[in-house]
Design a protein around this motif. Sequence first.
Motif, PDB file in Angstrom:
ATOM      1  N   ARG A   1       6.946 -39.336 -26.126  1.00 35.84           N
ATOM      2  CA  ARG A   1       5.808 -38.573 -25.614  1.00 35.84           C
ATOM      3  C   ARG A   1       5.167 -39.353 -24.483  1.00 35.84           C
ATOM      4  O   ARG A   1       4.900 -40.556 -24.614  1.00 35.84           O
ATOM      5  CB  ARG A   1       4.782 -38.350 -26.734  1.00 35.84           C
ATOM      6  CG  ARG A   1       3.711 -37.342 -26.351  1.00 35.84           C
ATOM      7  CD  ARG A   1       2.686 -37.181 -27.430  1.00 35.84           C
ATOM      8  NE  ARG A   1       1.702 -38.246 -27.401  1.00 35.84           N
ATOM      9  CZ  ARG A   1       0.440 -38.121 -27.816  1.00 35.84           C
ATOM     10  NH1 ARG A   1       0.032 -36.982 -28.325  1.00 35.84           N
ATOM     11  NH2 ARG A   1      -0.389 -39.145 -27.755  1.00 35.84           N
TER      12      ARG A   1
ATOM     13  N   PHE B   1       2.104 -43.550 -30.997  1.00 31.62           N
ATOM     14  CA  PHE B   1       2.229 -42.083 -31.020  1.00 31.62           C
ATOM     15  C   PHE B   1       3.546 -41.652 -30.394  1.00 31.62           C
ATOM     16  O   PHE B   1       3.844 -42.086 -29.283  1.00 31.62           O
ATOM     17  CB  PHE B   1       1.070 -41.438 -30.251  1.00 31.62           C
ATOM     18  CG  PHE B   1      -0.265 -41.815 -30.809  1.00 31.62           C
ATOM     19  CD1 PHE B   1      -0.677 -41.299 -32.027  1.00 31.62           C
ATOM     20  CD2 PHE B   1      -1.077 -42.704 -30.135  1.00 31.62           C
ATOM     21  CE1 PHE B   1      -1.904 -41.674 -32.564  1.00 31.62           C
ATOM     22  CE2 PHE B   1      -2.299 -43.081 -30.664  1.00 31.62           C
ATOM     23  CZ  PHE B   1      -2.716 -42.567 -31.878  1.00 31.62           C
TER      24      PHE B   1
ATOM     25  N   ASP C   1       8.604 -50.202 -27.739  1.00 31.18           N
ATOM     26  CA  ASP C   1       7.832 -50.198 -26.496  1.00 31.18           C
ATOM     27  C   ASP C   1       8.157 -51.478 -25.729  1.00 31.18           C
ATOM     28  O   ASP C   1       8.447 -52.519 -26.323  1.00 31.18           O
ATOM     29  CB  ASP C   1       6.323 -50.101 -26.745  1.00 31.18           C
ATOM     30  CG  ASP C   1       5.585 -49.535 -25.528  1.00 31.18           C
ATOM     31  OD1 ASP C   1       5.240 -48.343 -25.521  1.00 31.18           O
ATOM     32  OD2 ASP C   1       5.395 -50.304 -24.552  1.00 31.18           O
TER      33      ASP C   1
ATOM     34  N   ALA D   1      13.987 -49.374 -23.538  1.00 32.25           N
ATOM     35  CA  ALA D   1      14.992 -48.534 -24.204  1.00 32.25           C
ATOM     36  C   ALA D   1      16.360 -48.693 -23.546  1.00 32.25           C
ATOM     37  O   ALA D   1      17.374 -48.820 -24.235  1.00 32.25           O
ATOM     38  CB  ALA D   1      14.548 -47.074 -24.139  1.00 32.25           C
ATOM     39  N   GLU D   2      16.396 -48.720 -22.213  1.00 26.37           N
ATOM     40  CA  GLU D   2      17.694 -48.728 -21.511  1.00 26.37           C
ATOM     41  C   GLU D   2      18.416 -50.062 -21.640  1.00 26.37           C
ATOM     42  O   GLU D   2      19.602 -50.160 -21.352  1.00 26.37           O
ATOM     43  CB  GLU D   2      17.522 -48.321 -20.039  1.00 26.37           C
ATOM     44  CG  GLU D   2      16.751 -49.292 -19.165  1.00 26.37           C
ATOM     45  CD  GLU D   2      15.230 -49.118 -19.248  1.00 26.37           C
ATOM     46  OE1 GLU D   2      14.735 -48.578 -20.240  1.00 26.37           O
ATOM     47  OE2 GLU D   2      14.549 -49.552 -18.291  1.00 26.37           O
TER      48      GLU D   2
ATOM     49  N   GLY E   1       8.793 -45.704 -26.247  1.00 29.52           N
ATOM     50  CA  GLY E   1       7.528 -45.760 -25.517  1.00 29.52           C
ATOM     51  C   GLY E   1       6.376 -45.354 -26.413  1.00 29.52           C
ATOM     52  O   GLY E   1       5.559 -44.501 -26.076  1.00 29.52           O
TER      53      GLY E   1
HETATM   54  N1  SAH Z   1       3.921 -42.418 -26.550  1.00 31.55           N
HETATM   55  C1  SAH Z   1       2.572 -42.915 -26.409  1.00 31.55           C
HETATM   56  C2  SAH Z   1       2.388 -43.819 -25.191  1.00 31.55           C
HETATM   57  C3  SAH Z   1       2.662 -43.191 -23.864  1.00 31.55           C
HETATM   58  S1  SAH Z   1       2.396 -44.309 -22.501  1.00 31.55           S
HETATM   59  C4  SAH Z   1       1.596 -41.742 -26.380  1.00 31.55           C
HETATM   60  O1  SAH Z   1       2.022 -40.610 -26.266  1.00 31.55           O
HETATM   61  O2  SAH Z   1       0.383 -41.985 -26.450  1.00 31.55           O
HETATM   62  C5  SAH Z   1       4.074 -44.751 -22.140  1.00 31.55           C
HETATM   63  C6  SAH Z   1       4.540 -45.970 -22.923  1.00 31.55           C
HETATM   64  O3  SAH Z   1       5.940 -46.099 -22.701  1.00 31.55           O
HETATM   65  C7  SAH Z   1       3.908 -47.275 -22.448  1.00 31.55           C
HETATM   66  O4  SAH Z   1       3.366 -47.959 -23.567  1.00 31.55           O
HETATM   67  C8  SAH Z   1       5.065 -48.064 -21.827  1.00 31.55           C
HETATM   68  O5  SAH Z   1       4.958 -49.457 -22.071  1.00 31.55           O
HETATM   69  C9  SAH Z   1       6.275 -47.475 -22.527  1.00 31.55           C
HETATM   70  N2  SAH Z   1       7.548 -47.464 -21.774  1.00 31.55           N
HETATM   71  C10 SAH Z   1       7.739 -46.999 -20.516  1.00 31.55           C
HETATM   72  N3  SAH Z   1       9.045 -47.110 -20.168  1.00 31.55           N
HETATM   73  C11 SAH Z   1       9.685 -47.646 -21.243  1.00 31.55           C
HETATM   74  C12 SAH Z   1      11.047 -48.007 -21.502  1.00 31.55           C
HETATM   75  N4  SAH Z   1      11.973 -47.842 -20.576  1.00 31.55           N
HETATM   76  N5  SAH Z   1      11.360 -48.517 -22.711  1.00 31.55           N
HETATM   77  C13 SAH Z   1      10.397 -48.722 -23.645  1.00 31.55           C
HETATM   78  N6  SAH Z   1       9.082 -48.402 -23.450  1.00 31.55           N
HETATM   79  C14 SAH Z   1       8.740 -47.867 -22.278  1.00 31.55           C
END
Ligand code: SAH
Length: 232
Positions: A145, A83, A101, A129-130, A78
């Motif tokens: 994060r 970040f 992502d 991810a899953e 994610g």
């Molecule tokens: N880590 C970054 C973004 C946080 S927002 C930061 O801290 O700024 C959460 C992000 O997770 C989003 O871009 C969303 O698309 C992604 N996300 C949510 N569930 C996810 C999953 N199961 N697998 C991959 N990405 C995921």
Amino acid sequence: MTPSDLSVLSDFLKPSGITLSAEQTEKLCFFYSLVTETGKSFNLTSITDESSFVSRHFADSLAAVGLFDSGAEVCDVGTGAGFPAVPLAIARPDVSFTALDSTEKKTMFVTAAAKRLGLVNLTVRTGRAEDFCSLYGKFDFVCARAVTALSPLVELCFPLLKTGGCLVAYKTPSEKPSACANALFVLHGRPEKEIHYTLPDGSSRVLYVLKKLSPTPKGYPRKWAQIKTKPL
Ligand code: SAH
């Protein structure tokens, strides 16, 4: 943003023993300009003023910088606008990062940014991810994060870890590690350590480092709808 705006990072990074070279500092500044420029056409982050960006995005992302052994494989689940993966990849050229992502618009941005920054140690993948079976069991560390609460996060991220690897969950201290006690029990993990820290702007944060002790049991991770509605 200029390198002098990043001077607060040197104090912040002192406990990790990492110092940023002039080139690494320049790269962080360049990444700031890429995020804020691209963010004008689609929403990448609500934080754009320089000092908040340094605290909330750069310092916070770099809180884990000292955790990885040289040569480690690290996945950022994610990653959003990159970040913590991009600042970590800038600061640790000796570590391989995969930024994952589910939103293609975001991974396209991170791919383009990694190319412009010359980050050969950062690979970008699009998907959930899953569902990413080809990445299961591949990583020494998984970072995440602002993705989801601790229990669903453990279920999303543990399958990606090697046995003996660790999830590094970036959290605020209001979320207690007891929230994922059952998920750790079911998925064979244990809390390894907690690292509490204060960002340059005074906010409190914590890294929960959670260790995978044996392979993820069959049937996990479940589909997202189940993970979300019936967290472990
Ligand atoms: N880590 C970054 C973004 C946080 S927002 C930061 O801290 O700024 C959460 C992000 O997770 C989003 O871009 C969303 O698309 C992604 N996300 C949510 N569930 C996810 C999953 N199961 N697998 C991959 N990405 C995921």
